[in-house]
Design an enzyme around this catalytic site. Structure first.
Site, mmCIF file in Angstrom:
data_model
loop_
_atom_site.group_PDB
_atom_site.id
_atom_site.type_symbol
_atom_site.label_atom_id
_atom_site.label_comp_id
_atom_site.label_asym_id
_atom_site.label_seq_id
_atom_site.Cartn_x
_atom_site.Cartn_y
_atom_site.Cartn_z
ATOM 1 N N THR A 182 0.770 -1.257 0.056
ATOM 2 C CA THR A 182 -0.094 0.047 -0.064
ATOM 3 C C THR A 182 0.818 1.570 -0.028
ATOM 4 O OG1 THR A 182 0.069 -0.042 2.461
ATOM 5 C CG2 THR A 182 -1.866 -1.069 1.382
ATOM 6 N N LYS A 183 2.093 1.016 0.136
ATOM 7 C CA LYS A 183 2.986 2.451 0.534
ATOM 8 C C LYS A 183 3.248 3.079 -1.057
ATOM 9 C CE LYS A 183 3.597 1.798 4.688
ATOM 10 N NZ LYS A 183 3.569 0.271 5.043
ATOM 11 N N THR A 184 3.788 4.337 -0.904
ATOM 12 C CA THR A 184 3.861 5.221 -2.060
ATOM 13 C C THR A 184 4.409 4.418 -3.439
ATOM 14 O OG1 THR A 184 5.710 6.159 -0.944
ATOM 15 C CG2 THR A 184 3.825 7.251 -0.868
#
Ligand SMILES: Cc1ncc(COP(=O)(O)O)c(C=O)c1O
Length: 390
Positions: A182-184
């Site tokens: 889910t991270k950038t």
């Protein structure tokens, strides 16, 4: 897209280039840590401007290796904001140290005064969390703490954030980045990086990330490699595969594009909530770059007759995937049982927790989807308004 189509909390931004990079590695004859991981490290170190970047399989591993490399162990204390993920506390326990939880400010970031007050003769480090993608001003933190205090940045949410022009990753003695799904940016689901300018931290972490042996498997089996190695200490299995690194290299090249897409969604939400007296947009500092891993709104619970759990239920009923970041550590059974924390100990974090909702924010979200999330939330709050007192 029909109005009823669910809007997920997150969807990874995987394109053809990531798929091609993964296929290239799968066909190459070398899958685990090798040339791709080393290239990824060099590219990430150059991007942040640090001397060392170590590719790992999670940010949790990076936090653990940082504590180990700083020689933090039995009986030591590490100051951790309660408003975070359990990784921060659990890694202290891995090395035998005690996580000393402190409250946060209204901006969700570690309360500098509380951190200063929590220092004892046993305190060795502080772990500021760049919550949601907003950087902690570590200069203020440093000023409030003894000069020998180590700063381990939890940068899991905050690539590519900065403060006063200094990128996250260069704001402390070591920094942990996450490339979780889910991270950038992601390395394909799981991954992390330890960044540091400190040669001694890097040398120790490099050894401990692969069983505490004297040479990487990469050196042992590659062309010109050697079969001989020595086990120097009881290390860990934290290395990143070349498959993950190849995906990460593509995402790193796309980082500004991905971050801009998130910033545009944040701006659209800001505009939608600007006129609301019930839904408040997340805090941010002008001039600093926010990574927008999360878009957290605060619901004014005094203005409505339902609680946050009911808001979440109604969002889910409308097909909107929302989440809550975070349940403060001191409210979890483990931290209460082990360290005696109780509800009421950290009132700012508790109030934030009761009022906060994380809305979907991911590159590829359409303007219509953002508008639907915002209008659904505003509609839920409007329908639940408290009766006006006369
Ligand atoms: C603040 C914070 N720190 C650390 C982590 C751990 O990251 P990882 O899953 O890469 O170990 C997370 C995970 O989401 C997080 O939110």
């Amino acid at each position: 897209m029909p109005d009823s189509e669910p809007i997920p909390f997150h969807r990874p931004a995987m394109g053809d280039a990531e798929v091609e990079a993964a296929s290239r590695v799968l066909r190459s004859g070398w899958l685990t840590t090798g040339a791709e991981a080393h290239a990824f490290e060099a590219e990430l170190a150059a991007r942040i401007g640090v001397r060392h970047a170590l590719a790992l399989n999670s940010a949790t591993a990076a936090l653990h290796l940082a504590l180990d490399a700083m020689g933090i162990g039995d009986g030591d204390e590490v100051i951790v904001p309660t408003y975070t993920f359990t990784s921060c506390g659990e890694v202290c326990r891995y090395v035998g140290a005690r996580p000393v939880l402190v409250d946060v400010g209204q901006d969700y970031l570690i309360d500098v005064t509380a951190a200063g007050t929590a220092v004892t003769a046993r305190t060795r480090a502080v772990m500021p969390v760049h919550f949601g993608g907003q950087a902690v001003r570590t200069d203020a933190l440093r000023a409030a703490l003894p000069a020998d205090m180590r700063i381990i940045e939890d940068a899991a949410h905050a690539f590519p954030a900065d403060t006063n022009g200094v990128p996250v990753g260069r704001l402390g003695d070591a920094a942990a980045f996450s490339f979780y799904a889910t991270k950038t940016m992601t390395t394909g689901g799981e991954g992390g990086m330890l960044a540091t300018d400190d040669d001694a931290i890097a040398a120790r972490a490099r050894q401990m990330r692969l069983h505490g042996i004297s040479a990487d498997a990469w050196n042992r089996y590659g062309a010109g490699g050697r079969w001989y190695y020595e086990v120097i200490d009881a290390g860990f299995k934290y290395n990143m595969t070349d498959l993950a690194a190849a995906i990460g290299r593509v995402q790193l090249r796309r980082l500004d594009e991905l971050a801009t897409a998130r910033a545009e969604i944040a701006a659209a939400y800001d505009a939608a909530f600007a006129g609301s007296s019930v839904v408040r947009a997340p805090p941010r500092r002008a001039g600093d770059r926010h990574a927008w891993h999360l878009y957290t709104v605060r619901i004014d619970l005094d203005a409505i007759v339902i609680d946050r759990a009911e808001v979440m239920t109604r969002l889910a009923g409308a097909g909107i995937g929302a989440s809550v970041h975070f349940i403060p550590l001191h409210l979890h059974p483990y931290y209460q049982r082990e360290f005696g924390y109780r509800r009421g100990d950290m009132p700012v974090a508790e109030r934030l927790y009761e009022e906060t909702v994380s809305l979907p924010i991911w590159p590829g979200m359409t303007h219509d989807q953002v508008t639907r999330v915002a209008s659904t939330l505003l509609g839920i709050c409007d329908a639940a308004r408290s009766p006006v007192q006369v």
